[in-house]
Design a protein around this motif. Structure first.
Motif, PDB file in Angstrom:
ATOM      1  N   UNK A 128     101.140 146.702  70.081  1.00 44.43           N
ATOM      2  CA  UNK A 128     102.404 145.973  69.974  1.00 44.43           C
ATOM      3  C   UNK A 128     102.081 144.576  69.448  1.00 44.43           C
ATOM      4  N   UNK A 129     102.632 144.263  68.288  1.00 45.63           N
ATOM      5  CA  UNK A 129     102.315 143.020  67.571  1.00 45.63           C
ATOM      6  C   UNK A 129     103.492 142.070  67.676  1.00 45.63           C
ATOM      7  N   UNK A 130     103.211 140.817  68.052  1.00 46.21           N
ATOM      8  CA  UNK A 130     104.228 139.774  68.099  1.00 46.21           C
ATOM      9  C   UNK A 130     103.783 138.587  67.254  1.00 46.21           C
ATOM     10  N   UNK A 131     104.650 138.171  66.340  1.00 46.72           N
ATOM     11  CA  UNK A 131     104.420 136.942  65.574  1.00 46.72           C
ATOM     12  C   UNK A 131     105.211 135.819  66.219  1.00 46.72           C
ATOM     13  N   UNK A 132     104.556 134.691  66.449  1.00 44.73           N
ATOM     14  CA  UNK A 132     105.224 133.513  67.006  1.00 44.73           C
ATOM     15  C   UNK A 132     105.327 132.405  65.964  1.00 44.73           C
ATOM     16  N   UNK A 133     105.001 132.715  64.725  1.00 45.63           N
ATOM     17  CA  UNK A 133     105.133 131.743  63.640  1.00 45.63           C
ATOM     18  C   UNK A 133     105.582 132.475  62.384  1.00 45.63           C
ATOM     19  N   UNK A 134     106.214 131.725  61.492  1.00 46.41           N
ATOM     20  CA  UNK A 134     106.692 132.302  60.234  1.00 46.41           C
ATOM     21  C   UNK A 134     105.513 132.801  59.405  1.00 46.41           C
ATOM     22  N   UNK A 135     104.399 132.075  59.465  1.00 45.77           N
ATOM     23  CA  UNK A 135     103.226 132.467  58.704  1.00 45.77           C
ATOM     24  C   UNK A 135     102.694 133.823  59.129  1.00 45.77           C
ATOM     25  N   UNK A 136     102.626 134.063  60.439  1.00 45.22           N
ATOM     26  CA  UNK A 136     102.144 135.357  60.919  1.00 45.22           C
ATOM     27  C   UNK A 136     103.115 136.473  60.555  1.00 45.22           C
ATOM     28  N   UNK A 162     107.196 143.587  67.220  1.00 44.06           N
ATOM     29  CA  UNK A 162     108.232 143.103  68.135  1.00 44.06           C
ATOM     30  C   UNK A 162     108.313 141.579  68.082  1.00 44.06           C
ATOM     31  N   UNK A 163     108.938 141.065  67.036  1.00 43.40           N
ATOM     32  CA  UNK A 163     108.982 139.613  66.839  1.00 43.40           C
ATOM     33  C   UNK A 163     110.406 139.065  66.755  1.00 43.40           C
ATOM     34  N   UNK A 164     111.370 139.911  67.030  1.00 36.43           N
ATOM     35  CA  UNK A 164     112.768 139.481  66.907  1.00 36.43           C
ATOM     36  C   UNK A 164     113.067 138.259  67.780  1.00 36.43           C
ATOM     37  N   UNK A 165     112.483 138.229  68.982  1.00 40.58           N
ATOM     38  CA  UNK A 165     112.778 137.138  69.904  1.00 40.58           C
ATOM     39  C   UNK A 165     111.718 136.062  69.973  1.00 40.58           C
ATOM     40  N   UNK A 166     110.665 136.152  69.145  1.00 42.05           N
ATOM     41  CA  UNK A 166     109.562 135.195  69.265  1.00 42.05           C
ATOM     42  C   UNK A 166     109.422 134.270  68.066  1.00 42.05           C
ATOM     43  N   UNK A 167     110.053 134.608  66.945  1.00 47.05           N
ATOM     44  CA  UNK A 167     109.956 133.743  65.767  1.00 47.05           C
ATOM     45  C   UNK A 167     110.863 132.529  65.927  1.00 47.05           C
ATOM     46  N   UNK A 168     110.510 131.383  65.328  1.00 45.87           N
ATOM     47  CA  UNK A 168     111.358 130.184  65.426  1.00 45.87           C
ATOM     48  C   UNK A 168     112.767 130.483  64.922  1.00 45.87           C
ATOM     49  N   UNK A 174     115.298 137.337  59.825  1.00 48.88           N
ATOM     50  CA  UNK A 174     115.823 138.481  60.558  1.00 48.88           C
ATOM     51  C   UNK A 174     114.693 139.500  60.728  1.00 48.88           C
ATOM     52  N   UNK A 175     113.994 139.398  61.835  1.00 45.81           N
ATOM     53  CA  UNK A 175     112.851 140.275  62.088  1.00 45.81           C
ATOM     54  C   UNK A 175     113.301 141.413  62.994  1.00 45.81           C
ATOM     55  N   UNK A 176     113.342 142.619  62.471  1.00 44.10           N
ATOM     56  CA  UNK A 176     113.720 143.781  63.258  1.00 44.10           C
ATOM     57  C   UNK A 176     112.518 144.295  64.038  1.00 44.10           C
ATOM     58  N   UNK A 177     112.744 144.644  65.299  1.00 49.10           N
ATOM     59  CA  UNK A 177     111.701 145.296  66.072  1.00 49.10           C
ATOM     60  C   UNK A 177     111.607 146.745  65.607  1.00 49.10           C
TER      61      UNK A 177
END
Length: 399
Positions: A128-136, A162-168, A174-177
């Motif tokens: 399960x991958x989460x991006x917390x930045x736009x770059x990632x 799963x980055x819908x709720x973690x990106x700035x 619009x990041x769909x899980x």
């Protein structure tokens, strides 16, 4: 490698010292000049005022303007990610995290694994991958390819993004899980220290499970025999499952979320079938504690969600921790044991300990610290980035 001037960040004089100490953040106030046309998420190269190369990383809008990926001038491509992920995976194998009884672990922990803005949790053969930045987020295809290279088909069947709720939220992405690999006939059950858990990475909090409490759950198991246990903010019931295996006389699991309580009940059945020692409650934690009978519990677990998401909320959060711990201290049995935690990164361990001390003083009870707890080894803290130490816990003996 020659640096393209359009992707350069030039710092103000004498603002390079933290980077020379390998701290991976560049704050907006340290920047003198930003290259023309740089967009959020772009790879940028950072230079001192005198022109010395300092690092390469992702640019973003906000107080932290650059998250450094490397302090050497290298290309951030699939090979780069494969090298970092491979290094992190080898470390997890060296410390024995993956074995017959355990296939749940954190593979990438942001700055702790020198990949700021990226979280990867493993549940069996699902990442399960989460991006917390736009770059990632922009590099996710490179990350997916690198994961496949490092883990191979035998160890990796599914990748869920799963980055819908973690990106700035200001980035407007619009990041769909969704699955980036696999997704058919996925088994959501994974093993932690010989116990089975149904992981809801589709709709659950974080990546579906609080992996960071693994060692603390195992410690609680050792104290649970013959005790009446209260697990507050139970979420998926991790502490409850361990307490039951440890021989608890009774376990009460409490969470304000009916969905969380349902997950807890499911995990109890998964390990023990119909378990008469366990009862769950979908109620507010403070109200439940206030209404509970004094001396009803030998062992209480307080593992609330983060009370402080940012520094501006610290004062209110500390009051919240004090109130919560006081309520538990007033109700726990004589010679009871209290496991109490804070996962708020904005609050340091001294502040948390002071809040608990204040609660103990108000309660008037004799209290001793048995253990001081933190996050496990698969949530490593980069020694140059002390901010990565976010989980704080105390085990108290209450006379």
């Amino acid at each position: 490698m020659g640096a393209n001037k359009t992707n350069q960040i030039i710092l103000r004089p004498r603002k390079e010292e933290s980077l020379k100490r390998f701290h991976p953040w560049v704050f907006s106030g340290a920047i003198a000049k930003t290259g023309q046309g740089i967009q959020e998420g772009d790879i940028v190269r950072v230079f001192s005022a005198s022109g010395e190369f300092l690092g390469v990383g992702h640019y973003q809008v906000g107080s932290i303007s650059v998250r450094i990926l490397s302090f050497t001038d290298e290309t951030i491509n699939e090979d780069f990610y494969a090298c970092r992920i491979s290094s992190a995976y080898r470390m997890r194998m060296k410390i024995g995290l993956l074995h017959a009884g355990n296939n749940i672990f954190r593979l990438i922990h942001g700055e702790g694994d020198h990949l700021p803005g990226l979280i990867i949790d493993m549940y069996g053969k699902t990442a399960v991958v989460q991006a917390h930045s736009v770059g990632m987020d922009g590099d996710k295809e490179k990350i997916v390819d690198a994961l496949q290279r490092v883990l191979g088909k035998d160890n990796l069947e599914n990748i869920f993004y799963k980055s819908e709720g973690t990106l700035p939220f200001k980035a407007g992405i619009e990041a769909d899980n969704d699955y980036l690999l696999g997704g058919q006939n996925v088994d959501p059950v994974a093993l932690e220290n010989g116990l089975r858990f149904n992981i809801d990475w589709l709709r659950g909090q974080k990546t579906g499970f609080f992996i960071d409490q693994r060692e603390n759950r195992r410690l609680l198991e050792k104290y649970a025999a013959g005790k009446d246990v209260l697990n507050m903010f139970c979420y998926t019931g991790g502490f409850s499952v361990y307490a039951l295996r440890g021989g608890a006389r009774s376990v009460h699991s409490v969470d304000s979320s009916a969905k969380a309580v349902s997950l807890t009940d499911e995990n109890i059945r998964l390990n023990f079938g119909e378990e008469p020692r366990h009862t769950s409650f979908s109620e507010d934690a403070f109200k439940f504690l206030k209404a509970s009978t004094a001396n009803a519990y030998d062992l209480i677990v307080l593992d609330p969600p983060a009370f402080a998401k940012h520094r501006g909320a610290i004062s209110n959060a500390l009051q919240g921790y004090k109130r919560l711990n006081l309520a538990a201290l007033e109700k726990i049995k004589q010679e009871g044991i209290l496991f109490t935690f804070s996962c708020s990164q904005a609050i340091n361990k001294e502040q948390f300990r002071l809040a608990v001390f204040s609660a103990a003083a108000i309660s008037g009870r004799k209290v001793s610290i048995l253990h001081q707890l933190t996050q496990p080894a698969d949530h490593p803290i980069n020694i140059y980035h002390p901010e990565g130490e976010y989980l704080k816990g105390l085990v108290l003996f209450v006379e």
